[in-house]
Design a protein around this motif. Structure first.
Motif, PDB file in Angstrom:
ATOM      1  N   THR A 158       0.812  -1.206   0.000  1.00  0.00           N
ATOM      2  CA  THR A 158       0.000   0.000   0.000  1.00  0.00           C
ATOM      3  C   THR A 158       0.852   1.267   0.000  1.00  0.00           C
ATOM      4  O   THR A 158       1.997   1.252   0.459  1.00  0.00           O
ATOM      5  CB  THR A 158      -0.931   0.015   1.224  1.00  0.00           C
ATOM      6  N   PRO A 159       0.289   2.396  -0.466  1.00  0.00           N
ATOM      7  CA  PRO A 159       0.987   3.676  -0.459  1.00  0.00           C
ATOM      8  C   PRO A 159       0.612   4.514   0.758  1.00  0.00           C
ATOM      9  O   PRO A 159      -0.207   4.100   1.589  1.00  0.00           O
ATOM     10  CB  PRO A 159       0.483   4.337  -1.743  1.00  0.00           C
ATOM     11  N   TRP A 160       1.156   5.724   0.821  1.00  0.00           N
ATOM     12  CA  TRP A 160       0.990   6.567   1.994  1.00  0.00           C
ATOM     13  C   TRP A 160      -0.145   7.579   1.886  1.00  0.00           C
ATOM     14  O   TRP A 160      -0.536   8.176   2.876  1.00  0.00           O
ATOM     15  CB  TRP A 160       2.277   7.349   2.265  1.00  0.00           C
ATOM     16  N   ASN A 161      -0.684   7.822   0.698  1.00  0.00           N
ATOM     17  CA  ASN A 161      -1.574   8.976   0.547  1.00  0.00           C
ATOM     18  C   ASN A 161      -2.951   8.776   1.184  1.00  0.00           C
ATOM     19  O   ASN A 161      -3.528   9.713   1.735  1.00  0.00           O
ATOM     20  CB  ASN A 161      -1.718   9.354  -0.927  1.00  0.00           C
ATOM     21  N   PRO A 186       3.748   1.464   3.478  1.00  0.00           N
ATOM     22  CA  PRO A 186       4.877   2.299   3.078  1.00  0.00           C
ATOM     23  C   PRO A 186       5.656   2.796   4.284  1.00  0.00           C
ATOM     24  O   PRO A 186       5.099   2.927   5.386  1.00  0.00           O
ATOM     25  CB  PRO A 186       4.217   3.456   2.335  1.00  0.00           C
ATOM     26  N   HIS A 219      12.755  -0.965   0.858  1.00  0.00           N
ATOM     27  CA  HIS A 219      11.823  -1.185  -0.250  1.00  0.00           C
ATOM     28  C   HIS A 219      12.017  -2.553  -0.905  1.00  0.00           C
ATOM     29  O   HIS A 219      11.112  -3.053  -1.575  1.00  0.00           O
ATOM     30  CB  HIS A 219      11.974  -0.077  -1.292  1.00  0.00           C
ATOM     31  N   THR A 237      -0.903  -0.985  -4.833  1.00  0.00           N
ATOM     32  CA  THR A 237      -1.306   0.369  -5.189  1.00  0.00           C
ATOM     33  C   THR A 237      -0.092   1.277  -5.061  1.00  0.00           C
ATOM     34  O   THR A 237       0.570   1.286  -4.022  1.00  0.00           O
ATOM     35  CB  THR A 237      -2.434   0.887  -4.283  1.00  0.00           C
ATOM     36  N   GLY A 238       0.189   2.023  -6.118  1.00  0.00           N
ATOM     37  CA  GLY A 238       1.349   2.905  -6.108  1.00  0.00           C
ATOM     38  C   GLY A 238       1.609   3.464  -7.496  1.00  0.00           C
ATOM     39  O   GLY A 238       0.703   3.561  -8.326  1.00  0.00           O
ATOM     40  N   SER A 239       2.843   3.815  -7.740  1.00  0.00           N
ATOM     41  CA  SER A 239       3.202   4.453  -9.006  1.00  0.00           C
ATOM     42  C   SER A 239       3.186   3.445 -10.144  1.00  0.00           C
ATOM     43  O   SER A 239       3.371   2.240  -9.946  1.00  0.00           O
ATOM     44  CB  SER A 239       4.587   5.091  -8.902  1.00  0.00           C
ATOM     45  N   THR A 242       6.589   1.591 -10.440  1.00  0.00           N
ATOM     46  CA  THR A 242       6.731   0.462  -9.524  1.00  0.00           C
ATOM     47  C   THR A 242       5.787  -0.670  -9.908  1.00  0.00           C
ATOM     48  O   THR A 242       6.121  -1.853  -9.769  1.00  0.00           O
ATOM     49  CB  THR A 242       6.472   0.903  -8.079  1.00  0.00           C
ATOM     50  N   CYS A 294      -4.497   9.665  -6.668  1.00  0.00           N
ATOM     51  CA  CYS A 294      -4.255   9.211  -8.037  1.00  0.00           C
ATOM     52  C   CYS A 294      -5.430   9.498  -8.956  1.00  0.00           C
ATOM     53  O   CYS A 294      -5.252   9.647 -10.166  1.00  0.00           O
ATOM     54  CB  CYS A 294      -3.919   7.725  -8.055  1.00  0.00           C
TER      55      CYS A 294
END
Length: 489
Positions: A158-161, A186, A219, A237-239, A242, A294
């Motif tokens: 998972t991401p941080w946003n 993250p 990472h 979920t992320g860029s 990646t 996103c």
């Protein structure tokens, strides 16, 4: 402010136990103040291996995957526990993720907790077995049915946003479907995840190994989770960059992969729309949580003969949005997550100027905020859709405004993107707006202010915005396998 919860001595959750990380600890910061909040457990390779082993054992050797009533009951119990601790979780989320507190009453905390209840209900009502009736293949009387069952061990990255929204969008359907999970959050928001682990271990009836939470600033642990043959499915979920790496790594073991990636979504304003109103909504949207979403619409496409008026309207709206302390209930645009992310946004602003763009408003760090990772709400004009600032995901409170020459041209520009995650169409005539929306190649589209976000609504993208869907029944079925069973009739 320094939190004493979760206790940094026991923030990893592995096989039902809270424990320290094998690699020691790492710092977590408050992005609004740049102060150290405390330290999080730093997992090493051995910790990750133990977590995968526990998840594998819980799936293979217990009744978790076959006991719907157990799963539904524990998910509802977890939701209640989270609500009982909502004040603490709210404070922690604002401090660690820089989330405006107003948003925690919606998609940043309270609404995602409800996913657990919704998926518990779905698990109980879902048609796990579908009868295909009798047939005589090759002359042999046979009764057949389709059985849906859990995939196995899920690696969730998972991401941080949106630390809770995205975590529960993975955990809730994966667990309701009967899978076990290794969650790798993250390094920017480890406490948001560690707090969940502490509550799971101390206040719920999750069997050991069903949920494992491994925080780390390394990472490479994410890559190890993806490549491990004991993991059956990866939900990431992320860029987009990646995400490509995840897909390549997962290919070695041919495991299932769900990817929710980047976006550069278009907000299309038609020539019969309320121009000022549409521009104000677009400006507000892109500044929400400092633009760190996103699916936010970051390209504003307006009729060419109304372009100057649109620039003025959008800039006026953005100037009225004040960057502020996320703990203040009036704040909608807080800090970005880190110094690194702020530098990335500033790099794109410089690039936009170098490409011939004009910074109409914003473009720097807000006055009076010498500490904290803040960026002013920024409107960029004068760029074409081929400019990098118009094509690449910036992840800050930055809106690029561009002209179009009618509906066909607006659709062409909106679709001229490597992404296809979201979009908006705003027009005076509803049928016309619907027709334009139908031609936009993206996973979600809002028309005239319609809101697509909800637990029962599948979310995901076209093209390089990802594969598969999260949330809704479609998101639940991402975590299932299909088995055909046949026996003599």
């Amino acid at each position: 402010m320094t939190f004493d919860w979760p206790d940094p001595a026991s923030p990893l959750l592995i096989d039902g136990h809270l424990r320290r990380g094998g690699a020691g600890e790492f710092v977590t910061l408050n992005p609004a103040t740049e102060e150290v909040l405390g330290h999080a457990a730093n997992a090493d390779v051995a910790d990750l291996d133990d977590a995968i082993t526990a998840a594998r054992r819980a799936f293979d050797e217990t009744e978790w995957s076959r006991d719907v009533a157990l799963r539904a009951g524990v998910l509802r119990q977890f939701a209640k526990v989270l609500r009982d601790h909502s004040d603490e979780l709210r404070e922690l989320t604002v401090a660690e993720a820089g989330v405006p507190v107003a948003l925690t009453y919606g998609p940043q905390l309270d609404l995602p907790v409800g996913y657990l209840d919704w998926y518990a209900d779905l698990a109980e009502s879902y048609e796990w077995r579908q009868d295909l009736g009798k047939a005589e293949p090759m002359g042999i009387p046979t009764r057949r049915w389709i059985q849906r069952e859990a995939t196995g061990v899920v690696g969730a990255i998972t991401p941080w946003n949106f630390p809770h929204q995205i975590t529960f969008a993975k955990l809730a359907p994966a667990l309701a479907a009967g899978n076990t999970v290794v969650l790798k959050p993250p390094p920017d928001t480890p406490w948001c995840a560690a707090a969940l682990g502490k509550l799971i271990a101390e206040e719920t009836g999750f069997p050991p190994g069903v949920v494992n939470i491994v925080t780390s600033d390394d990472h490479s642990l994410g890559s190890r989770l993806v490549e491990d043959p004991r993991v059956d499915l990866v939900s990431f979920t992320g860029s987009t960059a990646t995400g490509r790496s995840v897909m390549r790594t997962a290919a070695d073991t041919l495991k299932k992969v769900f990817l929710e990636l980047g976006g550069k979504s278009a907000y299309v304003v038609l020539d019969d729309a309320d121009l000022a109103g549409a521009c104000a909504i677009a400006a507000f949207t892109v500044c929400t949580h400092a633009g760190q979403g996103c699916a936010l619409t970051t390209r504003l496409l307006v009729p060419r003969d109304q372009y100057d008026d649109a620039v003025e309207a959008a800039a006026g709206a953005m100037r009225r949005i004040k960057v502020g302390d996320p703990a203040d209930k009036r704040t909608i645009c807080g800090p970005v997550i880190s110094a690194r992310q702020r530098e990335r946004v500033e790099g794109y602003l410089k690039l936009a100027r170098d490409e011939g763009g004009k910074i109409v408003c914003g473009g720097g760090r807000p006055a009076g905020r010498e500490t904290g990772f803040y960026i002013e709400p920024t409107l960029i004009a004068g760029l074409g859709n081929d400019a990098r600032a118009a094509r690449e995901e910036i992840f800050g409170p930055v809106l690029v405004i561009m002209p179009h020459d009618g509906d066909d041209d607006a659709v062409r520009i909106a679709n001229d993107s490597p992404y296809g995650l979201s979009g908006t169409v705003h027009g005076g005539d509803l049928e016309r707006a619907r027709a334009v929306a139908a031609r936009i190649r993206s996973g979600t589209v809002g028309v005239n202010g319609g809101v697509w976000y909800a637990v029962d609504a599948p979310f995901g993208g076209y093209k390089q915005s990802g594969t598969g869907r999260e949330m809704g029944v479609a998101g639940f079925e991402e975590y299932l396998e299909t088995k055909l069973v046949a026996e003599p009739a």
